[in-house]
Design a protein around this motif. Sequence first.
Motif, mmCIF file in Angstrom:
data_model
loop_
_atom_site.group_PDB
_atom_site.id
_atom_site.type_symbol
_atom_site.label_atom_id
_atom_site.label_comp_id
_atom_site.label_asym_id
_atom_site.label_seq_id
_atom_site.Cartn_x
_atom_site.Cartn_y
_atom_site.Cartn_z
ATOM 1 N N UNK A 141 38.304 36.475 57.637
ATOM 2 C CA UNK A 141 38.168 35.387 56.693
ATOM 3 C C UNK A 141 37.825 35.810 55.302
ATOM 4 N N UNK A 142 36.945 36.772 55.013
ATOM 5 C CA UNK A 142 36.679 36.919 53.720
ATOM 6 C C UNK A 142 37.855 37.901 53.324
ATOM 7 N N UNK A 143 38.606 38.756 53.853
ATOM 8 C CA UNK A 143 39.753 39.447 53.360
ATOM 9 C C UNK A 143 40.979 38.642 52.988
ATOM 10 N N UNK A 144 41.074 37.535 53.684
ATOM 11 C CA UNK A 144 42.091 36.455 53.288
ATOM 12 C C UNK A 144 41.783 35.866 52.086
ATOM 13 N N UNK A 145 40.319 35.333 51.755
ATOM 14 C CA UNK A 145 40.126 34.823 50.777
ATOM 15 C C UNK A 145 40.124 35.593 49.537
ATOM 16 N N UNK A 146 39.690 36.950 49.559
ATOM 17 C CA UNK A 146 39.821 37.781 48.370
ATOM 18 C C UNK A 146 41.444 38.251 48.069
ATOM 19 N N UNK A 147 42.170 38.224 49.348
ATOM 20 C CA UNK A 147 43.550 38.427 48.839
ATOM 21 C C UNK A 147 44.033 37.459 48.076
ATOM 22 N N UNK A 148 44.023 36.201 48.508
ATOM 23 C CA UNK A 148 44.507 34.855 47.919
ATOM 24 C C UNK A 148 44.001 34.828 46.403
ATOM 25 N N UNK A 149 42.630 35.350 46.162
ATOM 26 C CA UNK A 149 42.245 35.102 44.846
ATOM 27 C C UNK A 149 42.355 36.381 43.866
ATOM 28 N N UNK A 150 42.826 37.446 44.184
ATOM 29 C CA UNK A 150 43.145 38.690 43.750
ATOM 30 C C UNK A 150 43.814 38.503 42.588
ATOM 31 N N UNK A 151 44.841 37.752 42.365
ATOM 32 C CA UNK A 151 45.598 37.285 41.090
ATOM 33 C C UNK A 151 44.716 36.414 40.234
ATOM 34 N N UNK A 152 44.387 35.432 40.555
ATOM 35 C CA UNK A 152 43.428 34.546 39.522
ATOM 36 C C UNK A 152 42.394 35.352 38.957
ATOM 37 N N UNK A 153 41.491 36.168 39.788
ATOM 38 C CA UNK A 153 40.411 36.742 39.302
ATOM 39 C C UNK A 153 40.610 38.319 38.944
ATOM 40 N N UNK A 154 41.689 38.490 38.585
ATOM 41 C CA UNK A 154 42.140 39.481 38.206
ATOM 42 C C UNK A 154 41.523 40.912 38.765
ATOM 43 N N UNK A 155 41.632 40.947 40.143
ATOM 44 C CA UNK A 155 40.873 42.140 40.849
ATOM 45 C C UNK A 155 41.753 43.257 40.634
ATOM 46 N N UNK A 156 41.178 44.156 39.923
ATOM 47 C CA UNK A 156 42.011 45.240 39.542
ATOM 48 C C UNK A 156 42.067 46.520 40.800
ATOM 49 N N UNK A 157 40.752 46.421 41.268
ATOM 50 C CA UNK A 157 40.365 47.575 42.456
ATOM 51 C C UNK A 157 40.985 46.960 43.555
ATOM 52 N N UNK A 158 41.241 48.212 44.532
ATOM 53 C CA UNK A 158 41.900 47.944 45.783
ATOM 54 C C UNK A 158 41.057 46.936 46.722
ATOM 55 N N UNK A 159 41.288 46.040 47.316
ATOM 56 C CA UNK A 159 40.854 45.099 48.218
ATOM 57 C C UNK A 159 40.028 46.049 49.421
ATOM 58 N N UNK A 160 38.819 45.621 49.676
ATOM 59 C CA UNK A 160 37.904 46.438 50.689
ATOM 60 C C UNK A 160 38.859 45.894 51.977
ATOM 61 N N UNK A 161 38.641 46.974 52.950
ATOM 62 C CA UNK A 161 39.558 46.827 54.061
ATOM 63 C C UNK A 161 38.424 46.083 54.964
ATOM 64 N N UNK A 162 38.998 45.646 56.261
ATOM 65 C CA UNK A 162 38.383 44.849 57.172
ATOM 66 C C UNK A 162 37.077 45.404 57.763
ATOM 67 N N UNK A 163 37.146 46.782 57.932
ATOM 68 C CA UNK A 163 36.070 47.613 58.535
ATOM 69 C C UNK A 163 34.829 47.612 57.730
ATOM 70 N N UNK A 164 35.182 47.742 56.280
ATOM 71 C CA UNK A 164 34.284 47.863 55.051
ATOM 72 C C UNK A 164 33.454 46.548 54.850
ATOM 73 N N UNK A 165 34.319 45.446 54.733
ATOM 74 C CA UNK A 165 33.789 43.912 54.979
ATOM 75 C C UNK A 165 32.938 43.611 56.242
ATOM 76 N N UNK A 166 33.241 44.165 57.172
ATOM 77 C CA UNK A 166 32.413 43.708 58.412
ATOM 78 C C UNK A 166 30.947 44.703 58.235
ATOM 79 N N UNK A 167 31.345 45.915 57.715
ATOM 80 C CA UNK A 167 29.927 46.498 57.592
ATOM 81 C C UNK A 167 29.008 45.716 56.551
ATOM 82 N N UNK A 168 29.531 45.277 55.596
ATOM 83 C CA UNK A 168 28.923 44.502 54.470
ATOM 84 C C UNK A 168 28.181 43.242 55.131
ATOM 85 N N UNK A 169 28.848 42.545 56.097
ATOM 86 C CA UNK A 169 28.554 41.257 56.591
ATOM 87 C C UNK A 169 27.424 41.722 57.697
ATOM 88 N N UNK A 170 27.506 42.896 58.430
ATOM 89 C CA UNK A 170 26.625 43.318 59.411
ATOM 90 C C UNK A 170 25.191 43.503 58.612
#
Length: 380
Positions: free
Chosen positions: A331-360
């Motif tokens: 869910x988090x990665x989908x939200x970040x992917x949709x917002x990547x252009x309007x928020x000018x996210x220049x860095x690569x999106x975190x993968x799901x494993x990295x996001x899961x560890x942050x959530x943990x």
Amino acid sequence: MLPPLPRWAHQSLVRYFAQARRRAPDGRVVSGHHNINHIAELRQPLAFLLGLPSGRVLAKFRTPYPTVEVVPRIWPREAEVLRVVSARLGDVPRCLADFGEWSLHDYLDGRALAEVAPEGEPVGSGRMAALADFFARLAGVPADELPPRPADWPSESDSRGFLDWLARFTEQEVHQSNRPRFGRLFDEVGMPEDAVDRFLRSVPEMTRRPFALLHTDVHRANVVVLEQAAAGERLAVIDWELALYGDPVHDLATHLVRMDYDKAEQELMVRLWTDAMRRADHADATDGLDTDLPVYLRFEYAQSVFPDVMRAALSLPAHPADRDLTRAAERVRRALRRASEPLALVDALKDEWEIAQALRRWHAEDQARAGEDAGAEGVA
């Protein structure tokens, strides 16, 4: 004939009997995003006090959830909005009694569009045309019949001022007010701290359009399909607590995003909305649509990152398994992917494993904080 009851006595009796009916074991419970609703028939003496037939009217006893506030509510009492729209639009649930912390509404007995046409399935041109007509009728509700707006509300037709107000709310009331609890999680999943400023810097000059009443939350679960033997189905829109007064293109944008139309139906809905507005003598609501609708769509994706991340984190059970963390990370990665252009996210999106560890990590720390708070309360 008995003399009429004083107003205060009538209200006290309505509250007393409504409270008793609300707690009755019959009926059914329907949960929404913002409220829990107990659906039951009105019975005597409550029906008599409300001037309604006993046993033939379904009522909705509506209690808001205590939730993280992520959307603006400029009118604290939904009942004030329902009073206007039920008179003007029809097929809108009336508020029968408002007790502040909960309220009583009549219930539209039909099926949610989310059941008839679940997410991922086409809605159909006929239903979409009916929804476009609904938006056009909203634009015809007189502003002077609506409750007063906040003192800092943008001036009439100031579309850019309206967008700036929404963005300021997102930054102050959603982002900054939730940083004490979620700030580290925001940072670790890759959300920039200046997300709202990044979006606003990308916004071009906007066209001025007449303001109108907006629902702002027309999605499949908030559209009820009412069946009629002779006339076929008709649609009703419920849940008006998030109504605003502003640029109607914003209402179209939130609808397009939250309905999750496919590309063809999204394009069709824009055409139907434009045609409906013009037929209803609101052609000026369509001015600048080609340039400003994409702005509002980008804003929806940008502002929704904050609530999507928080909801994903709050959805975790007390002892999350790997599958719980994976589901939340998706869910988090989908939200970040949709917002990547309007928020000018220049860095690569975190993968799901990295996001899961942050959530943990967030979940463990949040549980620990909750335990400390409970311990402090016990000591006090």
